[in-house]
Design an enzyme around this catalytic site. Structure first.
Site, PDB file in Angstrom:
ATOM      1  N   LYS A  35      30.685  -9.230  60.720  1.00 53.68           N
ATOM      2  CA  LYS A  35      31.257  -8.117  61.412  1.00 53.68           C
ATOM      3  C   LYS A  35      30.965  -6.820  60.605  1.00 53.68           C
ATOM      4  CE  LYS A  35      35.985  -6.432  63.175  1.00 53.68           C
ATOM      5  NZ  LYS A  35      37.329  -6.685  62.646  1.00 53.68           N
ATOM      6  N   THR A 125      40.423 -21.864  49.916  1.00 55.83           N
ATOM      7  CA  THR A 125      40.608 -21.428  48.534  1.00 55.83           C
ATOM      8  C   THR A 125      41.412 -22.096  47.812  1.00 55.83           C
ATOM      9  OG1 THR A 125      41.408 -19.596  47.463  1.00 55.83           O
ATOM     10  CG2 THR A 125      42.309 -19.675  49.632  1.00 55.83           C
ATOM     11  N   ASP A 126      41.536 -22.155  46.429  1.00 52.91           N
ATOM     12  CA  ASP A 126      42.391 -22.625  45.376  1.00 52.91           C
ATOM     13  C   ASP A 126      43.937 -22.037  45.609  1.00 52.91           C
ATOM     14  OD1 ASP A 126      42.050 -20.320  44.042  1.00 52.91           O
ATOM     15  OD2 ASP A 126      41.749 -21.389  42.106  1.00 52.91           O
ATOM     16  N   GLU A 127      44.056 -20.880  46.337  1.00 58.91           N
ATOM     17  CA  GLU A 127      45.226 -20.060  46.439  1.00 58.91           C
ATOM     18  C   GLU A 127      46.069 -20.568  47.345  1.00 58.91           C
ATOM     19  OE1 GLU A 127      45.438 -16.133  46.562  1.00 58.91           O
ATOM     20  OE2 GLU A 127      43.657 -15.367  45.165  1.00 58.91           O
ATOM     21  N   TYR A 149      47.445 -13.412  52.109  1.00 59.54           N
ATOM     22  CA  TYR A 149      45.989 -13.663  52.176  1.00 59.54           C
ATOM     23  C   TYR A 149      46.008 -15.455  52.036  1.00 59.54           C
ATOM     24  CZ  TYR A 149      41.802 -15.609  50.089  1.00 59.54           C
ATOM     25  OH  TYR A 149      40.566 -16.330  49.935  1.00 59.54           O
ATOM     26  N   ALA A 151      48.352 -17.557  52.554  1.00 60.52           N
ATOM     27  CA  ALA A 151      49.103 -18.283  53.686  1.00 60.52           C
ATOM     28  C   ALA A 151      48.095 -18.173  54.947  1.00 60.52           C
ATOM     29  CB  ALA A 151      50.427 -17.431  53.884  1.00 60.52           C
ATOM     30  N   LYS A 153      44.811 -18.481  54.789  1.00 58.27           N
ATOM     31  CA  LYS A 153      43.822 -19.063  54.492  1.00 58.27           C
ATOM     32  C   LYS A 153      44.407 -20.653  54.638  1.00 58.27           C
ATOM     33  CE  LYS A 153      40.130 -18.575  53.393  1.00 58.27           C
ATOM     34  NZ  LYS A 153      38.804 -18.411  53.893  1.00 58.27           N
TER      35      LYS A 153
HETATM   36  P1  NAD Z   1      34.110 -11.012  51.210  1.00 56.41           P
HETATM   37  O1  NAD Z   1      35.344  -9.957  51.363  1.00 56.41           O
HETATM   38  O2  NAD Z   1      33.124 -10.575  50.080  1.00 56.41           O
HETATM   39  O3  NAD Z   1      33.120 -11.261  52.479  1.00 56.41           O
HETATM   40  C1  NAD Z   1      33.769 -11.476  53.644  1.00 56.41           C
HETATM   41  C2  NAD Z   1      32.559 -11.399  54.723  1.00 56.41           C
HETATM   42  O4  NAD Z   1      33.382 -11.627  56.085  1.00 56.41           O
HETATM   43  C3  NAD Z   1      32.376  -9.970  54.784  1.00 56.41           C
HETATM   44  O5  NAD Z   1      30.882  -9.905  54.989  1.00 56.41           O
HETATM   45  C4  NAD Z   1      33.073  -9.283  56.059  1.00 56.41           C
HETATM   46  O6  NAD Z   1      32.151  -8.262  56.608  1.00 56.41           O
HETATM   47  C5  NAD Z   1      33.146 -10.603  56.764  1.00 56.41           C
HETATM   48  N1  NAD Z   1      34.068 -10.823  57.751  1.00 56.41           N
HETATM   49  C6  NAD Z   1      35.273 -10.305  57.748  1.00 56.41           C
HETATM   50  N2  NAD Z   1      35.981 -10.465  59.057  1.00 56.41           N
HETATM   51  C7  NAD Z   1      34.942 -10.863  60.085  1.00 56.41           C
HETATM   52  C8  NAD Z   1      35.042 -11.138  61.376  1.00 56.41           C
HETATM   53  N3  NAD Z   1      36.157 -11.102  61.897  1.00 56.41           N
HETATM   54  N4  NAD Z   1      33.996 -11.593  61.812  1.00 56.41           N
HETATM   55  C9  NAD Z   1      32.945 -11.839  61.293  1.00 56.41           C
HETATM   56  N5  NAD Z   1      32.776 -11.450  60.047  1.00 56.41           N
HETATM   57  C10 NAD Z   1      33.789 -10.995  59.029  1.00 56.41           C
HETATM   58  O7  NAD Z   1      34.431 -12.325  50.794  1.00 56.41           O
HETATM   59  P2  NAD Z   1      34.085 -13.371  49.807  1.00 56.41           P
HETATM   60  O8  NAD Z   1      34.485 -13.307  48.308  1.00 56.41           O
HETATM   61  O9  NAD Z   1      32.508 -13.614  50.053  1.00 56.41           O
HETATM   62  O10 NAD Z   1      34.833 -14.684  50.493  1.00 56.41           O
HETATM   63  C11 NAD Z   1      34.154 -15.495  51.312  1.00 56.41           C
HETATM   64  C12 NAD Z   1      35.038 -16.834  51.508  1.00 56.41           C
HETATM   65  O11 NAD Z   1      35.374 -17.730  50.520  1.00 56.41           O
HETATM   66  C13 NAD Z   1      36.358 -16.318  52.155  1.00 56.41           C
HETATM   67  O12 NAD Z   1      36.575 -17.426  53.397  1.00 56.41           O
HETATM   68  C14 NAD Z   1      37.249 -16.737  51.168  1.00 56.41           C
HETATM   69  O13 NAD Z   1      38.592 -16.891  51.572  1.00 56.41           O
HETATM   70  C15 NAD Z   1      36.669 -17.529  49.943  1.00 56.41           C
HETATM   71  N6  NAD Z   1      36.747 -17.944  48.982  1.00 56.41           N
HETATM   72  C16 NAD Z   1      36.622 -16.882  48.026  1.00 56.41           C
HETATM   73  C17 NAD Z   1      36.662 -16.780  46.591  1.00 56.41           C
HETATM   74  C18 NAD Z   1      36.371 -15.836  45.661  1.00 56.41           C
HETATM   75  O14 NAD Z   1      36.703 -15.820  44.620  1.00 56.41           O
HETATM   76  N7  NAD Z   1      35.648 -14.740  46.403  1.00 56.41           N
HETATM   77  C19 NAD Z   1      37.318 -18.018  46.233  1.00 56.41           C
HETATM   78  C20 NAD Z   1      37.606 -19.021  47.042  1.00 56.41           C
HETATM   79  C21 NAD Z   1      37.331 -19.029  48.345  1.00 56.41           C
HETATM   80  O1  DAU Z   2      41.261 -18.067  43.616  1.00 52.83           O
HETATM   81  C1  DAU Z   2      40.540 -17.841  44.564  1.00 52.83           C
HETATM   82  C2  DAU Z   2      40.838 -16.237  45.074  1.00 52.83           C
HETATM   83  O2  DAU Z   2      40.249 -15.375  44.021  1.00 52.83           O
HETATM   84  C3  DAU Z   2      39.992 -16.009  46.585  1.00 52.83           C
HETATM   85  O3  DAU Z   2      40.632 -16.852  47.410  1.00 52.83           O
HETATM   86  C4  DAU Z   2      40.056 -14.713  46.718  1.00 52.83           C
HETATM   87  O4  DAU Z   2      39.443 -14.124  47.811  1.00 52.83           O
HETATM   88  C5  DAU Z   2      39.628 -13.794  45.857  1.00 52.83           C
HETATM   89  O5  DAU Z   2      39.835 -12.284  46.078  1.00 52.83           O
HETATM   90  C6  DAU Z   2      40.282 -13.967  44.428  1.00 52.83           C
HETATM   91  O6  DAU Z   2      41.601 -13.641  44.305  1.00 52.83           O
HETATM   92  P1  DAU Z   2      42.423 -13.042  43.028  1.00 52.83           P
HETATM   93  O7  DAU Z   2      43.500 -12.112  43.556  1.00 52.83           O
HETATM   94  O8  DAU Z   2      42.490 -14.338  41.871  1.00 52.83           O
HETATM   95  O9  DAU Z   2      41.126 -12.060  42.449  1.00 52.83           O
HETATM   96  P2  DAU Z   2      41.210 -10.590  41.988  1.00 52.83           P
HETATM   97  O10 DAU Z   2      39.765 -10.204  41.517  1.00 52.83           O
HETATM   98  O11 DAU Z   2      41.839  -9.574  43.084  1.00 52.83           O
HETATM   99  O12 DAU Z   2      42.195 -10.638  40.976  1.00 52.83           O
HETATM  100  C7  DAU Z   2      41.810 -11.576  39.523  1.00 52.83           C
HETATM  101  C8  DAU Z   2      43.172 -11.349  38.775  1.00 52.83           C
HETATM  102  O13 DAU Z   2      42.853 -10.119  38.217  1.00 52.83           O
HETATM  103  C9  DAU Z   2      44.541 -11.444  39.328  1.00 52.83           C
HETATM  104  O14 DAU Z   2      45.331 -12.107  38.633  1.00 52.83           O
HETATM  105  C10 DAU Z   2      44.921  -9.963  39.548  1.00 52.83           C
HETATM  106  C11 DAU Z   2      44.136  -9.358  38.197  1.00 52.83           C
HETATM  107  N1  DAU Z   2      43.742  -8.008  38.853  1.00 52.83           N
HETATM  108  C12 DAU Z   2      43.111  -7.800  39.583  1.00 52.83           C
HETATM  109  C13 DAU Z   2      42.550  -6.586  40.125  1.00 52.83           C
HETATM  110  C14 DAU Z   2      41.695  -5.938  41.361  1.00 52.83           C
HETATM  111  C15 DAU Z   2      43.910  -7.149  37.817  1.00 52.83           C
HETATM  112  O15 DAU Z   2      44.592  -7.374  36.581  1.00 52.83           O
HETATM  113  N2  DAU Z   2      43.615  -5.782  38.197  1.00 52.83           N
HETATM  114  C16 DAU Z   2      43.110  -5.114  39.141  1.00 52.83           C
HETATM  115  O16 DAU Z   2      42.761  -4.195  39.533  1.00 52.83           O
END
Ligand code: NAD
Ligand code: DAU
Length: 336
Positions: A35, A125-127, A149, A151, A153
């Site tokens: 999207k 996700t592990d969350e 988020y 919930a 997932k």
């Molecule tokens: P991101 O936010 O970087 O990317 C999400 C992508 O989904 C974007 O390109 C966005 O444009 C697209 N998108 C959002 N809504 C959409 C819709 N309605 N239709 C089509 N596309 C849409 O996310 P990410 O960090 O790459 O995470 C990818 C997946 O992995 C997610 O499902 C997330 O829950 C999961 N995940 C992420 C992490 C992490 O640490 N980043 C860890 C575990 C699981």
């Molecule tokens: O565990 C998997 C998840 O990891 C994915 O499912 C999510 O999509 C991904 O965003 C990520 O979630 P977190 O909340 O763990 O990621 P974030 O980078 O937002 O935060 C990581 C840790 O850092 C968390 O304990 C909050 C802390 N943090 C985050 C930000 C953005 C800070 O202390 N300061 C910050 O500004």
């Protein structure tokens, strides 16, 4: 050609997976459905946009008219598309319910009508396990998501499972820990802190900095998904963890060290609401299939910092010229 649909392929993990897939599998044609929300960017796919084995479709997974035929034409679906930032889900959860739950429902309904579909990988996700006081989460543990988020997932995770149990859709659910690497939007801790540090802007560390995350290099995640597509078992759930549990304060110090900055940039700020203290994944199930993370965290973090240093073209336009990004940073951190 094997037809692979990657939803969310213009996001962080999705774009790394598309690149990995095209490089690793000469017999795959990959279609990205994205999207292009604030987090999805064509720049993330800049080097594969013209690849004849890659098709980019700008569309919403909630739109059955667009997503349905793409699912029906695929051998494998790898479903990454989601709203993903916990802090944004705390500010406003509507888009999370819409995309993460309803969007997954739309794709699963299409998968139900697709007898040729061989795999539907539901990226969870592990969350979903919630905060883990002791030990590590295993795949059969109770789900206790604690933020909107997580919930959303968890809802999609179990919905996908139900389509396997009820309709025999070839679903595999994966639960990965925190990914890091190139092309991560600069709202998540690592890219935010690296790019702030490069400009001598303080890095906002939540609470006491003692929260623990388990860091997984995005390419180790891609390799695990590849293995599961080929040898996973339908109806099963697999944890994908890096085995690198690090306190946020220690991560922050390491980022600053690699960026050549001092700890004077650390700014303790008010904690995230409902902040999960620790995530920890047991990965014995995946390891028994032959997967091991290959990227050592210290080296992976060093390389990741170097990537953001070498690719200012990628993040500066977001941080310096995107009004929506600036508004988000002000709303999230302005009064903190
Ligand atoms: P991101 O936010 O970087 O990317 C999400 C992508 O989904 C974007 O390109 C966005 O444009 C697209 N998108 C959002 N809504 C959409 C819709 N309605 N239709 C089509 N596309 C849409 O996310 P990410 O960090 O790459 O995470 C990818 C997946 O992995 C997610 O499902 C997330 O829950 C999961 N995940 C992420 C992490 C992490 O640490 N980043 C860890 C575990 C699981
Ligand atoms: O565990 C998997 C998840 O990891 C994915 O499912 C999510 O999509 C991904 O965003 C990520 O979630 P977190 O909340 O763990 O990621 P974030 O980078 O937002 O935060 C990581 C840790 O850092 C968390 O304990 C909050 C802390 N943090 C985050 C930000 C953005 C800070 O202390 N300061 C910050 O500004």
């Amino acid at each position: 050609m094997i037809k692979v649909l990657v939803t969310g392929g213009a996001g962080f993990i999705g774009s790394n997976f598309v690149r990995y897939a095209l490089k690793t599998h000469a017999d795959w044609h990959v279609t990205t459905l994205d999207k292009l929300t604030y987090a999805g960017r064509k720049e993330n796919l800049h080097d594969v946009m013209d690849d004849p084995r890659h098709t980019f479709v700008h569309g919403d997974i909630c739109d059955a008219a667009v997503a349905g035929p793409l699912v029906e034409a695929s051998d494998y679906v790898v479903h990454f598309a989601a709203e993903t930032h916990v802090d944004r889900s705390i500010m406003a959860a509507g888009d999370f319910i819409k995309t993460d739950v309803e969007g997954s429902f739309v794709l699963l309904e299409a998968a139900r009508r697709s007898p040729a579909l061989k795999r539907f990988i539901q990226i969870s996700t592990d969350e979903v396990y919630g905060s883990v006081a002791e030990g590590s989460s295993t795949e059969t543990d109770e789900l206790k998501p604690r933020n909107p988020y997580a919930a959303s997932k968890a809802g999609a995770d179990r919905l996908a499972y139900s389509y396997w149990a009820t309709h025999d859709v070839p679903v595999i659910v994966t639960r990965a820990s925190n990914n890091y690497g190139p092309y991560q939007f600069p709202e998540k801790i690592i890219p935010l802190f690296v790019t702030n540090a490069m400009d001598d802007i303080p890095v906002p560390l939540y609470g006491d900095g003692g929260n623990v995350r388990d860091w997984l290099h995005v390419l180790d995640h891609c390799r695990a998904l590849d293995l599961l597509i080929h040898t996973g078992k339908n109806g099963e759930t697999y944890n994908i963890g890096g085995g690198n549990e690090v306190r946020n304060v220690d991560l922050t110090r390491a980022i600053l060290k690699h960026a050549g900055k001092t700890e004077a940039l650390i700014r303790p700020v008010a904690d995230r609401k409902g902040h999960d203290r620790r995530y920890s994944l047991g990965t014995a199930k995946l390891q028994a299939m032959g997967w091991q993370p290959q990227v050592a965290f210290e080296q992976g973090l060093r390389d990741t910092v170097a990537w953001y240093q070498a690719n200012e073209w990628w993040w500066r336009p977001i941080k310096e010229r995107d009004p929506a990004y600036k508004a988000y940073i002000e709303a999230q951190y302005g009064k903190r």
